[in-house]
Design a protein around this motif. Structure first.
Motif, short mmCIF file in Angstrom:
data_model
loop_
_atom_site.label_atom_id
_atom_site.label_comp_id
_atom_site.label_asym_id
_atom_site.label_seq_id
_atom_site.Cartn_x
_atom_site.Cartn_y
_atom_site.Cartn_z
N SER A 2 0.84 -1.19 0.00
CA SER A 2 0.00 0.00 0.00
C SER A 2 0.89 1.25 0.00
O SER A 2 1.93 1.27 0.64
CB SER A 2 -0.94 -0.01 1.21
N ARG A 3 0.45 2.25 -0.71
CA ARG A 3 1.23 3.48 -0.81
C ARG A 3 1.02 4.34 0.43
O ARG A 3 -0.09 4.39 0.96
CB ARG A 3 0.80 4.25 -2.07
N LYS A 4 2.09 5.00 0.85
CA LYS A 4 1.98 5.89 2.01
C LYS A 4 1.30 7.19 1.60
O LYS A 4 1.64 7.80 0.60
CB LYS A 4 3.38 6.24 2.53
N ARG A 5 0.36 7.62 2.43
CA ARG A 5 -0.37 8.85 2.13
C ARG A 5 0.53 10.05 2.44
O ARG A 5 0.97 10.24 3.58
CB ARG A 5 -1.67 8.91 2.95
N LEU A 6 0.83 10.82 1.39
CA LEU A 6 1.83 11.88 1.47
C LEU A 6 1.18 13.26 1.53
O LEU A 6 0.31 13.58 0.72
CB LEU A 6 2.74 11.80 0.23
N GLY A 7 1.64 14.07 2.47
CA GLY A 7 1.27 15.49 2.53
C GLY A 7 2.49 16.31 2.13
O GLY A 7 3.61 16.00 2.54
N ILE A 8 2.28 17.33 1.31
CA ILE A 8 3.39 18.17 0.85
C ILE A 8 3.14 19.60 1.31
O ILE A 8 2.08 20.17 1.04
CB ILE A 8 3.52 18.11 -0.69
N LEU A 9 4.11 20.16 2.04
CA LEU A 9 3.97 21.54 2.53
C LEU A 9 4.81 22.48 1.68
O LEU A 9 6.00 22.22 1.46
CB LEU A 9 4.42 21.65 4.00
N ILE A 10 4.19 23.55 1.21
CA ILE A 10 4.88 24.50 0.33
C ILE A 10 4.65 25.94 0.80
O ILE A 10 3.73 26.21 1.58
CB ILE A 10 4.40 24.36 -1.14
N SER A 11 5.48 26.83 0.24
CA SER A 11 5.23 28.27 0.46
C SER A 11 5.21 29.02 -0.85
O SER A 11 4.82 30.20 -0.88
CB SER A 11 6.32 28.89 1.35
N GLY A 12 5.69 28.40 -1.93
CA GLY A 12 5.86 29.17 -3.17
C GLY A 12 5.47 28.44 -4.42
O GLY A 12 4.41 27.80 -4.49
N ARG A 13 6.38 28.47 -5.40
CA ARG A 13 6.08 27.97 -6.75
C ARG A 13 5.89 26.46 -6.81
O ARG A 13 5.22 25.93 -7.69
CB ARG A 13 7.20 28.38 -7.71
N CYS A 31 4.41 6.35 -2.65
CA CYS A 31 3.65 7.38 -1.92
C CYS A 31 2.50 7.86 -2.79
O CYS A 31 2.64 7.99 -4.00
CB CYS A 31 4.51 8.59 -1.58
N GLU A 32 1.41 8.18 -2.11
CA GLU A 32 0.25 8.75 -2.81
C GLU A 32 0.00 10.15 -2.27
O GLU A 32 -0.42 10.30 -1.11
CB GLU A 32 -0.98 7.86 -2.55
N PRO A 33 0.28 11.19 -3.04
CA PRO A 33 0.05 12.55 -2.54
C PRO A 33 -1.46 12.78 -2.34
O PRO A 33 -2.24 12.65 -3.29
CB PRO A 33 0.58 13.45 -3.66
N VAL A 34 -1.84 13.10 -1.12
CA VAL A 34 -3.27 13.30 -0.83
C VAL A 34 -3.58 14.74 -0.46
O VAL A 34 -4.75 15.14 -0.46
CB VAL A 34 -3.77 12.34 0.29
N LEU A 35 -2.54 15.51 -0.14
CA LEU A 35 -2.79 16.89 0.28
C LEU A 35 -1.56 17.76 0.04
O LEU A 35 -0.44 17.37 0.38
CB LEU A 35 -3.13 16.93 1.78
N VAL A 36 -1.79 18.93 -0.55
CA VAL A 36 -0.76 19.96 -0.61
C VAL A 36 -1.25 21.10 0.25
O VAL A 36 -2.39 21.56 0.11
CB VAL A 36 -0.50 20.42 -2.07
N LEU A 37 -0.40 21.53 1.17
CA LEU A 37 -0.80 22.56 2.13
C LEU A 37 0.20 23.72 2.06
O LEU A 37 1.41 23.48 2.11
CB LEU A 37 -0.79 21.92 3.52
N ALA A 38 -0.31 24.93 1.91
CA ALA A 38 0.57 26.11 1.84
C ALA A 38 0.28 27.03 3.02
O ALA A 38 -0.87 27.13 3.47
CB ALA A 38 0.36 26.86 0.54
#
Ligand code: GRF
Length: 214
Positions: A2-13, A31-38
């Motif tokens: 099973s793929r790990k549920r990935l959160g990605i934190l960003i501030s820019g581009r 990994c499975e990206p499930v959320l991008v949070l800025a």
């Protein structure tokens, strides 16, 4: 697996975020990206993430004033609501509180545009140029309480070219980042591994990668 549920934190581009979202298009990437949070509502990466069909939200840190932990707790709530298991910081320009770092210990990864332990903090490319370095690069590491100090997962080197400026060197290092980060995250998701050297050529740039093979 099973793929790990990935959160990605960003501030820019979000170019590193984009490299991760592209890697995730291969179902074999673990990994499975499930959320991008800025932390900034105008972060350009938010729209890019939506273009990939990934949920992307902003939590404006300014709303929380000087209360860093309140901001971190709000982020934590959002990450947990999406069932995030692993977090990738991708150009996230806020120092996280010890509370948050502790909460995600071992599951919180960062990419830094220098060969750590050289040049923690900001302005890394100018510092490498001012020192006359012939080799520069980037590092993926676990996040611990000290800024840019956690255990190294992998690194990637590029040569500094004669006449390089901050702009040209940053662009070359960024290519290396986009190779290194997906590979290191895959290794974390799979439980780690021994670092090996692989030389890869990306758009004419030789990148020496030192990372576990994912
Ligand atoms: C990258 O150089 C990364 O290493 C640093 O911030 C920059 C973010 O760029 N932490 P991007 O938003 O991923 O394009």
């Amino acid at each position: 697996m099973s793929r790990k549920r990935l959160g990605i934190l960003i501030s820019g581009r979000g170019s590193n975020m984009e490299a991760l979202l592209k890697a995730a298009q291969d179902p074999a990437w673990p990994c499975e990206p499930v959320l991008v949070l800025a932390n900034k509502p105008d972060a350009g990466g938010l729209e890019k993430a939506r273009g990939f069909g990934v949920k992307a939200v902003a939590i404006d840190h300014k709303i929380f004033g000087k209360n860093r932990e309140a901001f971190d707790r709000a982020m934590n709530e959002t990450l947990e609501a999406e069932g995030v298991e692993l977090i990738a910081l991708a150009g996230f320009m806020r120092v996280l509180t010890p509370w948050f770092v502790n909460q995600w210990a071992g599951r919180l990864i960062n990419i830094h545009p220098a060969l750590l332990p050289k040049y923690p903090g900001v302005d890394t490319h100018n510092r490498a140029l001012a020192a006359g370095d012939l080799v520069h690069g980037c590092t993926v590491h676990q996040v611990t309480a000290g800024v840019d100090e956690g255990p190294v997962i992998g690194s990637a080197e590029v040569d500094v070219a004669p006449g390089d400026t901050e702009v040209t060197l940053a662009a070359r290092v960024l290519k290396a980042e986009h190779v290194l980060y997906p590979r290191c995250l895959a290794s974390v998701a799979r439980g780690g591994g021994t670092r090996v050297r692989d030389d890869v050529v990306v758009e004419g740039i030789t990148v020496r990668v030192f990372a576990p093979r994912a």
